[in-house]
Design a protein around this motif. Structure first.
Motif, mmCIF file in Angstrom:
data_model
loop_
_atom_site.group_PDB
_atom_site.id
_atom_site.type_symbol
_atom_site.label_atom_id
_atom_site.label_comp_id
_atom_site.label_asym_id
_atom_site.label_seq_id
_atom_site.Cartn_x
_atom_site.Cartn_y
_atom_site.Cartn_z
ATOM 1 N N ASN A 68 0.856 -1.205 -0.045
ATOM 2 C CA ASN A 68 -0.178 0.084 -0.133
ATOM 3 C C ASN A 68 0.901 1.230 0.017
ATOM 4 O OD1 ASN A 68 -2.432 -1.605 0.144
ATOM 5 N ND2 ASN A 68 -2.024 -1.864 2.294
ATOM 6 N N GLY A 69 1.914 1.062 -0.649
ATOM 7 C CA GLY A 69 2.935 2.332 -1.016
ATOM 8 C C GLY A 69 3.633 2.830 0.284
ATOM 9 N N SER A 70 3.753 1.846 1.347
ATOM 10 C CA SER A 70 4.575 2.118 2.451
ATOM 11 C C SER A 70 6.046 2.620 2.045
ATOM 12 C CB SER A 70 4.904 0.937 3.446
ATOM 13 O OG SER A 70 5.576 1.049 4.303
ATOM 14 N N GLU A 71 6.559 3.614 2.843
ATOM 15 C CA GLU A 71 7.762 4.069 2.459
ATOM 16 C C GLU A 71 8.919 3.149 3.377
ATOM 17 O OE1 GLU A 71 8.916 6.204 0.403
ATOM 18 O OE2 GLU A 71 7.106 7.460 0.038
ATOM 19 N N PHE A 72 8.244 2.319 4.163
ATOM 20 C CA PHE A 72 9.084 1.423 4.963
ATOM 21 C C PHE A 72 8.884 0.159 5.005
ATOM 22 C CE2 PHE A 72 8.670 5.914 6.879
ATOM 23 C CZ PHE A 72 10.022 6.160 6.656
ATOM 24 N N SER A 73 9.575 -0.804 5.455
ATOM 25 C CA SER A 73 9.380 -2.290 5.582
ATOM 26 C C SER A 73 10.356 -2.859 6.556
ATOM 27 C CB SER A 73 9.714 -2.926 4.014
ATOM 28 O OG SER A 73 9.370 -4.309 4.270
ATOM 29 N N PHE A 126 14.078 -1.657 5.975
ATOM 30 C CA PHE A 126 14.246 -0.805 4.725
ATOM 31 C C PHE A 126 13.574 0.344 4.624
ATOM 32 C CE2 PHE A 126 14.558 -5.625 4.530
ATOM 33 C CZ PHE A 126 15.681 -5.631 3.940
ATOM 34 N N ALA A 127 14.363 1.355 3.948
ATOM 35 C CA ALA A 127 13.740 2.754 3.700
ATOM 36 C C ALA A 127 13.614 2.955 2.312
ATOM 37 C CB ALA A 127 14.506 3.756 4.430
ATOM 38 N N HIS A 128 12.422 3.146 1.701
ATOM 39 C CA HIS A 128 12.326 3.445 0.170
ATOM 40 C C HIS A 128 12.837 5.008 0.061
ATOM 41 C CE1 HIS A 128 10.380 5.276 -3.376
ATOM 42 N NE2 HIS A 128 10.643 4.222 -3.688
ATOM 43 N N SER A 129 12.871 5.749 1.022
ATOM 44 C CA SER A 129 12.944 7.230 1.126
ATOM 45 C C SER A 129 12.623 7.821 2.490
ATOM 46 C CB SER A 129 12.430 7.861 -0.044
ATOM 47 O OG SER A 129 11.184 8.181 -0.027
#
Length: 745
Positions: free
Chosen positions: A654-659, A676-679
């Motif tokens: 759902n478009g999360s910036e983090f995992s 993990f950080a997308h940004s």
């Protein structure tokens, strides 16, 4: 036939050609199985208990087998009341239609999804199944016999429950004792029912390079059909579901789940009926289906596994994944962690040579790789994907002295050797096809549709089955091969089998998959040291059926690390990390053009069974050094990652910036978590991680695998600290990753 199955799920009709090379009725035993004293001989009640689950059903006054209860475990002293048919609500909603039967025939005015639909030789299509008897072959199992009210069609329902997880394994055997053949038009493995409530359905869909999309939707009136009509499991939907009650979430609430163990065309129907009950029915896909049973013949369905958890969707996946590792996989209950592999495809594609593969093997060994796998291009006249499939001899131009010099080189470097094959396919430009054009699935006189320049061999034919087994056996007997990457790169078309009479030709949907299983079982029996991966252009054939004969699967051809975060999140809902191959490939990625660091790519793949698939000839010294360090770190914690309890701390969906994920070893002595950080934006940092599943009273030391925690983070603290206070990570920027381990002191 796998010998383990014969020991644990006795069948008396395995000589019949339609008998299932059984998928996993395995060595577990029930803690309790009872008929309460209150049940009468005419209305028996059956109950199975395992783990935190009770499953109960009984015979009602009409003789129907009716589900009574499926949910949290009830006391052994609690008697389940006898079954009574649901009342008729109106002339449009009969009692027969409203009553949740364990295995309903299509007849007597049934409008819900039937478990079994047949046509008799005289054209009659009415089938009403009533209880006849029950047997208890061993302490672990129960068999119920049903029969039509007048015709000689009997159905034996097989039940087995796992005492640890409460997961129930169900299937059916259909027998024709009529004087003439009967056509089976629809055959489910099982049906399950849930009482009226607000439910949320989870299921997995996708496409090539976009598999394992998790869908969540409210169950409403009507049917949600999950299926594959493609002759195999399919990328587009997977034979798994999870249903949450009310506000069930990742770690809380009642959840029911199931997975169908079948690698051919399949269907699962989730249906809310006119009185708001939910029914789940799964088995062979009835699309284009017709299985003729002659007098005395039997048809066995696949196995439908189902379970219950009161710990939400995460608890459901942990139960199913541990069950799969212990009871489904060939090496269960204690399979070894998968070797870290190197695969040569992206480095060489079809242009394999002995010298080129040996050079790659040297680079792979220097990284600490366990297994070297040569991919496509080594056989026949295979220079592109237009030719060679079917001709499984070593190409003498590329390997003048056969595979032995390369295999010896790989062994001298401390690795074992694996090889890519695609046994069920043939190129029209091949010696095999020129000799046997009739061996492919086809309708005579009609076009033969090619996909990827290849056709599908009709594995249902005995001569084709014997040819495929023969060349694989020869290959393994003549070479020291430890591993086969078994690929399958297209779906069916024109599924004809004109060697049989017209009324029997649709048996191809069953016999093809039966023969596939039998080849795998026979190869494993003769070559017990060989391990096998199921690959189908990615996730096109991943299910509990194929996993009974293979050690790992290829989730997707898409190895882009950001995409893999969501794919791995979906995959692990249904299947264990142990079997999930996760490769590190080149950057920029060939599919999305996305550039990421080797550290980011490595940590994404270290959440699964790790592999390296990039072109090592082009990797920098710095990237090779990082990869070697992280492979060594992975080896130290691999068993925890691949066989522990998986917790999804932050979902990437759902478009999360983090995992973030965490895995805890079964004895809670170790935990490994990834972030993990997308940004990150506006100087905001990574969310605090409150860990799960630890021993609250134990002391755990924190060690960085990659990345840093914020200053002041304790080097050692109790499990309750890590779970309640949590840990803050120093993680900023785009495509950033960190990994840590906790070890009990």
């Amino acid at each position: 036939m796998n010998p383990r199955n014969l020991k644990t799920f006795p069948k008396t009709h395995l000589s019949i050609s339609v008998a299932l090379p059984l998928v996993a009725f395995l060595a577990f035993c029930t803690q309790a199985f009872a008929q309460p004293e209150s049940s009468s001989p005419s209305q028996p009640v059956f109950r199975l208990d395992g783990g935190d689950t009770t499953y109960a059903f009984g015979v009602n006054e009409r003789g129907e087998l009716q589900q009574l209860y499926w949910g949290g475990r009830i006391s052994a002293q609690d008697a389940v009341p006898p079954a009574h048919p649901e009342k008729e609500l109106a002339s449009f909603d009969s009692s027969y239609n409203n009553t949740p039967q364990e295995y309903a025939g299509w007849g007597a005015g049934l409008f819900q999804e039937p478990a079994l639909k047949v046509t008799f030789a005289d054209g009659n299509r009415d089938l009403v199944l009533h209880y006849v008897s029950s047997t208890k072959p061993d302490v672990n199992s129960l068999e119920i016999t049903l029969k039509d009210i007048s015709r000689a069609i009997t159905v034996t329902l097989h039940y087995k429950i796992d005492p640890e997880s409460g997961i129930l394994a169900r299937s059916a055997t259909i027998e024709n004792s009529e004087p003439k053949p009967v056509m089976i038009e629809q055959a489910a493995a099982a049906s399950f029912s849930l009482p009226p409530a607000h439910y949320t359905l989870n299921y997995l869909t996708g496409r090539w390079a976009g598999e394992w999309t998790l869908n969540r939707e409210t169950i409403q009136a009507g049917e949600r059909v999950l299926e594959s009509r493609r002759g195999t499991t399919g990328h587009q939907a997977n034979p798994w579901f999870a249903i949450g009650k009310g506000d069930a979430d990742e770690e809380h609430g009642e959840t029911w789940f199931g997975a169908l163990a079948w690698s051919g065309s399949w269907r699962i129907v989730v249906e809310q009926d006119q009185i708001d009950k939910v029914r789940i029915t799964g088995g062979f896909n009835p699309f284009d289906f017709g299985y003729q049973l002659k007098t005395g013949e039997k048809l066995e369905t696949p196995v439908f596994y189902a379970g219950y958890s009161h710990h939400g969707f995460g608890g459901a996946s942990r139960l199913l994944n541990h069950f799969t590792v212990s009871h489904i996989l060939p090496e269960g209950p204690n399979p070894k962690p998968r070797p870290v592999i190197y695969n040569s495809w992206e480095a060489t594609e079809f242009a394999v040579t002995e010298a080129g593969q040996e050079a790659l093997a040297e680079k792979a060994a220097a990284l600490g790789i366990d297994r070297f796998v040569m991919d496509d291009g080594w056989f026949g006249q295979r220079k592109t994907d237009h030719a060679g499939l079917g001709d499984w001899y070593v190409n003498k131009e590329k390997f003048p002295n056969g595979l032995k010099p390369l295999i010896d080189k790989v062994h001298s470097l401390g690795m074992d050797f694996g090889l890519w094959v695609e046994p069920e396919m043939v190129n029209p430009n091949s010696d095999l096809y020129r000799q046997h054009p009739d061996w492919v699935l086809n309708f005579p006189g009609r076009p033969r549709t090619e996909q990827r320049n290849q056709l599908v061999l009709n594995l249902a034919r005995q001569d084709v089955r014997d040819y495929v087994y023969g060349f694989l056996d020869k290959l393994l007997s003549e070479n020291q091969i430890a591993f086969l990457k078994w690929d399958y790169n297209r779906n069916w078309s024109e599924p004809g089998w004109d060697q049989l009479p017209p009324e029997e030709q649709k048996k191809v949907y069953v016999q093809f998959t039966r023969n596939l299983y039998s080849i795998l079982a026979e190869l494993r029996a003769k070559h017990p040291g060989v391990e096998i991966e199921s690959c189908s252009g990615g996730g096109g054939r991943v299910d509990l059926g194929i996993l009974h004969y293979t050690d790992e699967v290829w989730p997707s051809d898409n190895t882009d690390p950001l995409d893999r975060l969501t794919q791995q999140d979906g995959f692990t809902r249904a299947y264990p990390v142990q079997v999930m191959m996760a490769w590190v490939t080149d950057s920029p990625h060939w599919l999305n053009g996305r550039t990421t660091s080797v550290t980011y790519r490595m940590l994404v793949s270290m959440q699964g069974s790790l592999g390296i698939g990039g072109n090592l000839n082009k990797w920098s010294d710095a990237d090779l050094t990082t990869t070697k360090r992280l492979i060594a770190a992975y080896h130290q914690v691999q068993k925890t990652i691949t066989q522990g309890d998986l917790y999804r701390l932050i979902s990437p969906t759902n478009g999360s910036e983090f995992s973030a994920t965490e895995t805890v070893s079964p004895d809670k002595s170790q935990a490994v978590f990834f972030a993990f950080a997308h940004s990150t934006q506006e100087e905001r940092g990574f969310p605090r991680l409150q860990l799960l599943g630890l021993d609250p009273t134990a002391e755990y030391s924190l060690t960085s695998i990659e990345g840093k925690a914020i200053p002041g983070t304790p080097a050692q603290a109790s499990g309750s600290w890590w779970m309640n206070h949590g840990v803050d990570l120093d993680l900023h920027g785009d495509f950033q990753a960190a990994a840590f381990r906790l070890d009990r002191k």
